[in-house]
Design an enzyme around this catalytic site. Structure first.
Site, PDB file in Angstrom:
ATOM      1  N   CYS A  85       0.823  -1.211   0.000  1.00 45.04           N
ATOM      2  CA  CYS A  85       0.000   0.000   0.000  1.00 45.04           C
ATOM      3  C   CYS A  85       0.855   1.257   0.000  1.00 45.04           C
ATOM      4  CB  CYS A  85      -0.927  -0.034   1.213  1.00 45.04           C
ATOM      5  SG  CYS A  85      -1.845   1.474   1.441  1.00 45.04           S
ATOM      6  N   CYS A  90      -1.667   1.725  -2.969  1.00 43.93           N
ATOM      7  CA  CYS A  90      -2.651   2.785  -2.752  1.00 43.93           C
ATOM      8  C   CYS A  90      -2.053   4.194  -2.757  1.00 43.93           C
ATOM      9  CB  CYS A  90      -3.344   2.613  -1.400  1.00 43.93           C
ATOM     10  SG  CYS A  90      -3.437   0.939  -0.785  1.00 43.93           S
ATOM     11  N   TYR A 228      -8.724  -3.519 -11.258  1.00 44.20           N
ATOM     12  CA  TYR A 228      -8.470  -2.258 -10.568  1.00 44.20           C
ATOM     13  C   TYR A 228      -7.191  -1.603 -11.111  1.00 44.20           C
ATOM     14  CZ  TYR A 228     -11.076  -2.984  -6.017  1.00 44.20           C
ATOM     15  OH  TYR A 228     -11.969  -3.144  -5.002  1.00 44.20           O
ATOM     16  N   HIS A 496     -26.370  20.537  -0.094  1.00 43.28           N
ATOM     17  CA  HIS A 496     -26.387  21.118  -1.423  1.00 43.28           C
ATOM     18  C   HIS A 496     -25.361  22.224  -1.527  1.00 43.28           C
ATOM     19  CE1 HIS A 496     -28.213  21.797  -5.286  1.00 43.28           C
ATOM     20  NE2 HIS A 496     -28.363  23.087  -5.036  1.00 43.28           N
ATOM     21  N   GLU A 501     -25.115  14.265  -2.347  1.00 41.93           N
ATOM     22  CA  GLU A 501     -26.554  14.443  -2.102  1.00 41.93           C
ATOM     23  C   GLU A 501     -27.393  13.719  -3.152  1.00 41.93           C
ATOM     24  OE1 GLU A 501     -28.474  18.268  -2.673  1.00 41.93           O
ATOM     25  OE2 GLU A 501     -26.962  18.871  -4.136  1.00 41.93           O
TER      26      GLU A 501
HETATM   27  P1  FAD Z   1       1.360  -6.252   1.846  1.00 42.77           P
HETATM   28  O1  FAD Z   1       1.030  -4.833   2.078  1.00 42.77           O
HETATM   29  O2  FAD Z   1       1.666  -6.661   0.450  1.00 42.77           O
HETATM   30  O3  FAD Z   1       2.592  -6.582   2.801  1.00 42.77           O
HETATM   31  C1  FAD Z   1       3.277  -7.798   2.779  1.00 42.77           C
HETATM   32  C2  FAD Z   1       4.721  -7.542   3.161  1.00 42.77           C
HETATM   33  O4  FAD Z   1       5.351  -8.794   3.457  1.00 42.77           O
HETATM   34  C3  FAD Z   1       5.513  -6.931   2.029  1.00 42.77           C
HETATM   35  O5  FAD Z   1       6.336  -5.886   2.514  1.00 42.77           O
HETATM   36  C4  FAD Z   1       6.370  -8.077   1.521  1.00 42.77           C
HETATM   37  O6  FAD Z   1       7.549  -7.656   0.902  1.00 42.77           O
HETATM   38  C5  FAD Z   1       6.614  -8.818   2.828  1.00 42.77           C
HETATM   39  N1  FAD Z   1       6.980 -10.219   2.665  1.00 42.77           N
HETATM   40  C6  FAD Z   1       6.483 -11.111   1.800  1.00 42.77           C
HETATM   41  N2  FAD Z   1       7.026 -12.316   2.005  1.00 42.77           N
HETATM   42  C7  FAD Z   1       7.893 -12.183   3.044  1.00 42.77           C
HETATM   43  C8  FAD Z   1       8.738 -13.067   3.731  1.00 42.77           C
HETATM   44  N3  FAD Z   1       8.824 -14.368   3.413  1.00 42.77           N
HETATM   45  N4  FAD Z   1       9.499 -12.585   4.751  1.00 42.77           N
HETATM   46  C9  FAD Z   1       9.431 -11.284   5.097  1.00 42.77           C
HETATM   47  N5  FAD Z   1       8.641 -10.404   4.481  1.00 42.77           N
HETATM   48  C10 FAD Z   1       7.870 -10.845   3.462  1.00 42.77           C
HETATM   49  N6  FAD Z   1      -6.006  -1.156  -1.502  1.00 42.77           N
HETATM   50  C11 FAD Z   1      -6.875  -0.205  -1.089  1.00 42.77           C
HETATM   51  O7  FAD Z   1      -7.560  -0.401  -0.068  1.00 42.77           O
HETATM   52  N7  FAD Z   1      -7.007   0.978  -1.753  1.00 42.77           N
HETATM   53  C12 FAD Z   1      -6.274   1.263  -2.860  1.00 42.77           C
HETATM   54  O8  FAD Z   1      -6.422   2.332  -3.441  1.00 42.77           O
HETATM   55  C13 FAD Z   1      -5.357   0.288  -3.309  1.00 42.77           C
HETATM   56  N8  FAD Z   1      -4.594   0.528  -4.391  1.00 42.77           N
HETATM   57  C14 FAD Z   1      -3.683  -0.397  -4.785  1.00 42.77           C
HETATM   58  C15 FAD Z   1      -2.903  -0.114  -5.891  1.00 42.77           C
HETATM   59  C16 FAD Z   1      -1.980  -1.028  -6.328  1.00 42.77           C
HETATM   60  C17 FAD Z   1      -1.126  -0.695  -7.523  1.00 42.77           C
HETATM   61  C18 FAD Z   1      -1.817  -2.258  -5.637  1.00 42.77           C
HETATM   62  C19 FAD Z   1      -0.778  -3.250  -6.085  1.00 42.77           C
HETATM   63  C20 FAD Z   1      -2.584  -2.551  -4.534  1.00 42.77           C
HETATM   64  C21 FAD Z   1      -3.537  -1.630  -4.102  1.00 42.77           C
HETATM   65  N9  FAD Z   1      -4.354  -1.879  -3.004  1.00 42.77           N
HETATM   66  C22 FAD Z   1      -5.248  -0.936  -2.595  1.00 42.77           C
HETATM   67  C23 FAD Z   1      -4.281  -3.149  -2.283  1.00 42.77           C
HETATM   68  C24 FAD Z   1      -3.436  -3.030  -0.987  1.00 42.77           C
HETATM   69  O9  FAD Z   1      -2.176  -2.505  -1.300  1.00 42.77           O
HETATM   70  C25 FAD Z   1      -3.295  -4.404  -0.353  1.00 42.77           C
HETATM   71  O10 FAD Z   1      -4.587  -4.939  -0.145  1.00 42.77           O
HETATM   72  C26 FAD Z   1      -2.579  -4.344   0.997  1.00 42.77           C
HETATM   73  O11 FAD Z   1      -1.306  -3.785   0.862  1.00 42.77           O
HETATM   74  C27 FAD Z   1      -2.468  -5.752   1.585  1.00 42.77           C
HETATM   75  O12 FAD Z   1      -1.756  -5.729   2.784  1.00 42.77           O
HETATM   76  P2  FAD Z   1      -1.004  -7.040   3.316  1.00 42.77           P
HETATM   77  O13 FAD Z   1      -0.521  -6.707   4.663  1.00 42.77           O
HETATM   78  O14 FAD Z   1      -1.840  -8.223   3.131  1.00 42.77           O
HETATM   79  O15 FAD Z   1       0.225  -7.239   2.324  1.00 42.77           O
HETATM   80  P1  NAP Z   2      -7.620  -7.983 -10.788  1.00 43.60           P
HETATM   81  O1  NAP Z   2      -8.559  -6.926 -10.329  1.00 43.60           O
HETATM   82  O2  NAP Z   2      -7.850  -9.384 -10.444  1.00 43.60           O
HETATM   83  O3  NAP Z   2      -7.542  -7.855 -12.388  1.00 43.60           O
HETATM   84  C1  NAP Z   2      -6.712  -8.661 -13.176  1.00 43.60           C
HETATM   85  C2  NAP Z   2      -7.006  -8.369 -14.637  1.00 43.60           C
HETATM   86  O4  NAP Z   2      -6.064  -9.043 -15.452  1.00 43.60           O
HETATM   87  C3  NAP Z   2      -8.380  -8.850 -15.080  1.00 43.60           C
HETATM   88  O5  NAP Z   2      -8.908  -7.914 -16.000  1.00 43.60           O
HETATM   89  C4  NAP Z   2      -8.058 -10.179 -15.755  1.00 43.60           C
HETATM   90  O6  NAP Z   2      -8.989 -10.532 -16.748  1.00 43.60           O
HETATM   91  C5  NAP Z   2      -6.739  -9.860 -16.392  1.00 43.60           C
HETATM   92  N1  NAP Z   2      -5.905 -11.031 -16.654  1.00 43.60           N
HETATM   93  C6  NAP Z   2      -5.556 -11.992 -15.771  1.00 43.60           C
HETATM   94  N2  NAP Z   2      -4.730 -12.877 -16.370  1.00 43.60           N
HETATM   95  C7  NAP Z   2      -4.581 -12.468 -17.635  1.00 43.60           C
HETATM   96  C8  NAP Z   2      -3.854 -12.958 -18.745  1.00 43.60           C
HETATM   97  N3  NAP Z   2      -3.109 -14.072 -18.639  1.00 43.60           N
HETATM   98  N4  NAP Z   2      -3.918 -12.292 -19.905  1.00 43.60           N
HETATM   99  C9  NAP Z   2      -4.668 -11.169 -20.014  1.00 43.60           C
HETATM  100  N5  NAP Z   2      -5.374 -10.639 -19.014  1.00 43.60           N
HETATM  101  C10 NAP Z   2      -5.322 -11.295 -17.835  1.00 43.60           C
HETATM  102  O7  NAP Z   2      -6.153  -7.684 -10.316  1.00 43.60           O
HETATM  103  P2  NAP Z   2      -5.362  -6.326 -10.155  1.00 43.60           P
HETATM  104  O8  NAP Z   2      -5.898  -5.250 -11.009  1.00 43.60           O
HETATM  105  O9  NAP Z   2      -3.935  -6.742 -10.317  1.00 43.60           O
HETATM  106  O10 NAP Z   2      -5.615  -5.943  -8.653  1.00 43.60           O
HETATM  107  C11 NAP Z   2      -5.285  -6.847  -7.584  1.00 43.60           C
HETATM  108  C12 NAP Z   2      -6.024  -6.487  -6.333  1.00 43.60           C
HETATM  109  O11 NAP Z   2      -5.451  -5.301  -5.773  1.00 43.60           O
HETATM  110  C13 NAP Z   2      -7.484  -6.165  -6.562  1.00 43.60           C
HETATM  111  O12 NAP Z   2      -8.275  -7.314  -6.388  1.00 43.60           O
HETATM  112  C14 NAP Z   2      -7.794  -5.122  -5.528  1.00 43.60           C
HETATM  113  O13 NAP Z   2      -8.425  -5.683  -4.415  1.00 43.60           O
HETATM  114  C15 NAP Z   2      -6.455  -4.547  -5.145  1.00 43.60           C
HETATM  115  N6  NAP Z   2      -6.435  -3.146  -5.615  1.00 43.60           N
HETATM  116  C16 NAP Z   2      -7.299  -2.255  -5.058  1.00 43.60           C
HETATM  117  C17 NAP Z   2      -7.340  -0.955  -5.549  1.00 43.60           C
HETATM  118  C18 NAP Z   2      -8.298   0.035  -4.962  1.00 43.60           C
HETATM  119  O14 NAP Z   2      -8.818  -0.207  -3.887  1.00 43.60           O
HETATM  120  N7  NAP Z   2      -8.551   1.151  -5.632  1.00 43.60           N
HETATM  121  C19 NAP Z   2      -6.511  -0.575  -6.569  1.00 43.60           C
HETATM  122  C20 NAP Z   2      -5.652  -1.503  -7.109  1.00 43.60           C
HETATM  123  C21 NAP Z   2      -5.626  -2.789  -6.621  1.00 43.60           C
HETATM  124  P3  NAP Z   2     -10.237 -11.500 -16.433  1.00 43.60           P
HETATM  125  O15 NAP Z   2     -11.277 -10.630 -15.804  1.00 43.60           O
HETATM  126  O16 NAP Z   2     -10.618 -12.008 -17.764  1.00 43.60           O
HETATM  127  O17 NAP Z   2      -9.737 -12.576 -15.520  1.00 43.60           O
END
Ligand code: FAD
Ligand code: NAP
Length: 523
Positions: A85, A90, A228, A496, A501
């Site tokens: 995140c 995020c 997303y 408003h 709203e």
């Molecule tokens: P993470 O935050 O991924 O943390 C896991 C940590 O464990 C990482 O630092 C990793 O390196 C570490 N780790 C992994 N394996 C090991 C190991 N063996 N030993 C030690 N450390 C390890 N969510 C929202 O709510 N709003 C958003 O707008 C949003 N936008 C996103 C945009 C993007 C591009 C992405 C990729 C995700 C987004 N998400 C968003 C999703 C959000 O980031 C994740 O849901 C959240 O970070 C999950 O938290 P977590 O603690 O499960 O894992």
């Molecule tokens: P995702 O929402 O699961 O979307 C993956 C996309 O890739 C789908 O459109 C999928 O298509 C496509 N895809 C998968 N395999 C493919 C392939 N082999 N070839 C072509 N297209 C393929 O995953 P994400 O966008 O990586 O996000 C991961 C998670 O992060 C989300 O579930 C969300 O919870 C979190 N996230 C949250 C936010 C937010 O809160 N604003 C922002 C970013 C991420 P199909 O639909 O056909 O499978």
């Protein structure tokens, strides 16, 4: 753990009003890690879920270690403490989305009378943007480390794996190994981007792990995936001046209300983003010019297409990082075929080993979900609390050019669960006041409420496409938790002129067939 729970129970009896006062913490710390364990709790993964759980465990008097380690992306990008995140999710995403909005606002400002030297010359300085974003991230990394130190949580910057059910091995950056034992373990390793198995993917493509710190402007970009991440990245890149094309394998935002997904993508297309429907990537090749030649297949027509791009960004979902933690050594076997952990109440088949966050099967991959589940878990582990995480009706927002916020179920799911005859859908197009002067596109400002048809019409889902959708939906999410009905929503007095709203003004049902377009701003 038994001793800690007993202390809590006794303490609650003699001091029911001050559950976590200092005395309790002192007593618990004295007893903490008694026996042969180094820690009461070891958390593998210092992201949203792991850190929240660790901090709450310390509040409850436990002795805690957090292991966090970031393996560089195939392109070599790495980052600091705090998880996805903060570093590659995020936070940088929202900042780039904001940069995109600001760029558009400069153009709009002219319509409001602002004198801008030359609108045509306005362009983004990519390096200044990434620098500002990365500076903010580094400050958060620093604050997180200080916070752990202040809370006396041992931060181990090593890659963790199980040696046995109570012993972890951390491999440090220099290759040395550190062993520690813990009474309880929480797996919070999150996930990393998945790469499709096509030539050139790993060598030449980037993912969300790389885009926020990319050393050069991305230029014309192909985004593979329409979830997303794909739609958000295509949205901000295009608005920042980097033309974007999106390959959509099936439908955009699969799993979301599909009418709303079409509204979101209609706005993206109207802003110039190219959407290639029913297309899968075939290969990415690097030319001598440095450009990337991408080829893809339309699975409906079987036609192949190719085009040149400066960047190919893969956003095809994420996989859980469970393979590297040697789960068999711990006896954890509740793992789904895609590597996620199946755990009711965040507890694995090994009772003292838990999991939170993105690593869990079938749970929303969202930061607040990971945080909330982590905190509640810590309270259950160390203070005898019983509250479980409620994964239903979690609100979310997709930060596309027109944002989409929702809470509850889609119209499709409501119909599937209750039957079309038992569902009432209220909907409206609306005109945000602030869109009038610059004459912004209002065709896609749309919202709907999906409710049971029977009075008082309990609301099952709220959906909103428009500016600041996340801010709009958050309050309604609390109302949903309280079981809000259409009667109550319609009796709520609006603020408003706001876009939120519009929910209080909903009165046209789809069933009525009436025109959902607004007559005037105040009707
Ligand atoms: P993470 O935050 O991924 O943390 C896991 C940590 O464990 C990482 O630092 C990793 O390196 C570490 N780790 C992994 N394996 C090991 C190991 N063996 N030993 C030690 N450390 C390890 N969510 C929202 O709510 N709003 C958003 O707008 C949003 N936008 C996103 C945009 C993007 C591009 C992405 C990729 C995700 C987004 N998400 C968003 C999703 C959000 O980031 C994740 O849901 C959240 O970070 C999950 O938290 P977590 O603690 O499960 O894992
Ligand atoms: P995702 O929402 O699961 O979307 C993956 C996309 O890739 C789908 O459109 C999928 O298509 C496509 N895809 C998968 N395999 C493919 C392939 N082999 N070839 C072509 N297209 C393929 O995953 P994400 O966008 O990586 O996000 C991961 C998670 O992060 C989300 O579930 C969300 O919870 C979190 N996230 C949250 C936010 C937010 O809160 N604003 C922002 C970013 C991420 P199909 O639909 O056909 O499978």
């Amino acid at each position: 753990m038994t001793i800690l729970s007993n202390i809590t129970r006794v303490h609650k009896l003699i001091n029911p009003l001050k559950r976590t006062d200092n005395l309790l913490v002192v007593i618990r710390r004295t007893f903490a890690s008694n026996g042969s364990f180094d820690y009461d709790l070891a958390v593998i993964g210092g992201g949203s879920g792991g850190l929240a759980c660790a901090k709450e465990a310390v509040n409850q008097g436990a002795k805690v270690a957090v292991l966090d380690y970031v393996t560089p992306s195939p392109q070599g990008t790495k980052w600091g403490l705090g998880g996805t995140c903060v570093n590659v999710g995020c936070i940088p995403k929202k900042l780039m989305h904001q940069a995109a909005i600001l760029g558009e606002s400069i153009h709009e400002a002219v319509a409001y009378g602002w004198q801008v030297p030359s609108v045509e010359s306005i362009k983004i300085d990519w390096s200044a943007l990434t620098q500002a974003v990365q500076n903010h991230i580094k400050s958060v990394n620093w604050v997180t480390r200080v916070d752990l130190r202040d809370k006396k949580i041992d931060y181990i910057n090593g890659l963790g794996e199980f040696k046995d059910p109570h012993t972890l091995i951390a491999t440090m950056k220099n290759g040395s190994k550190k062993e520690l034992t813990a009474r309880n373990v929480v797996i919070a390793v999150g996930g990393r981007p998945h790469y499709p198995d096509i030539p050139g993917a790993l060598e030449y493509c980037i993912t969300s792990d790389d885009i926020f710190s990319l050393s050069h402007p991305p230029g014309k970009t192909l985004v593979v995936g329409a979830g997303y991440i794909g739609l958000e990245c295509a949205g901000f890149l295009n608005s920042l001046g980097f033309p974007a094309t999106v390959l959509i394998r099936s439908v955009p935002l699969r799993g979301f209300d599909q009418q709303m997904a079409r509204v979101v993508t209609a706005e993206m297309e109207e802003k110039g983003i190219k959407l290639e429907h029913k297309c899968i990537p075939l290969s990415v090749e690097k030319l001598e010019s440095g450009q990337l030649k991408a080829r893809w297949l339309n699975t409906e027509t079987q036609e192949q297409h190719e085009d040149l791009f400066d960047t190919v960004l893969i956003a095809t979902g994420r996989y859980a990082l469970t393979k590297q933690i040697n789960l068999p050594a711990a006896g954890v076997n509740c793992v789904s075929p895609n590597g996620k952990i199946i755990a009711d109440a965040e507890q694995t088949n090994v009772p003292h080993i838990y999991a939170v966050g993105d690593v869990l099967e079938g749970r929303p991959e969202l930061t607040p979900v990971a945080i909330h589940a982590g905190r509640l878990l810590a309270r259950r582990m160390f203070s005898g609390a019983a509250q479980q995480m409620d994964y239903d009706n979690v609100a979310t927002t997709i930060f596309t050019p027109l944002e989409y916020g929702c809470v509850g179920v889609s119209e499709e799911t409501a119909v599937q669960r209750h039957g079309a005859d038992n569902i009432e859908v209220y909907h409206a197009y609306y005109k945000p006041t602030e869109f009038f002067i610059p004459q912004r596109n209002i065709r896609n400002c749309y919202l709907k409420a999906v409710a049971l048809r029977e009075a008082p019409q309990r609301i099952l889902g709220l959906h909103f496409v428009g500016p600041v959708a996340g801010e709009v939906i958050q309050g309604f999410a609390a109302a949903m938790k309280c079981g809000i009905t259409m009667e109550q929503l319609m009796n709520t007095v609006g603020i408003h002129p706001t876009v939120a709203e519009e929910f209080t003004r909903l009165n046209i049902t789809k069933r009525s067939g009436k025109d959902p377009n607004p007559a005037s701003c105040c009707s």
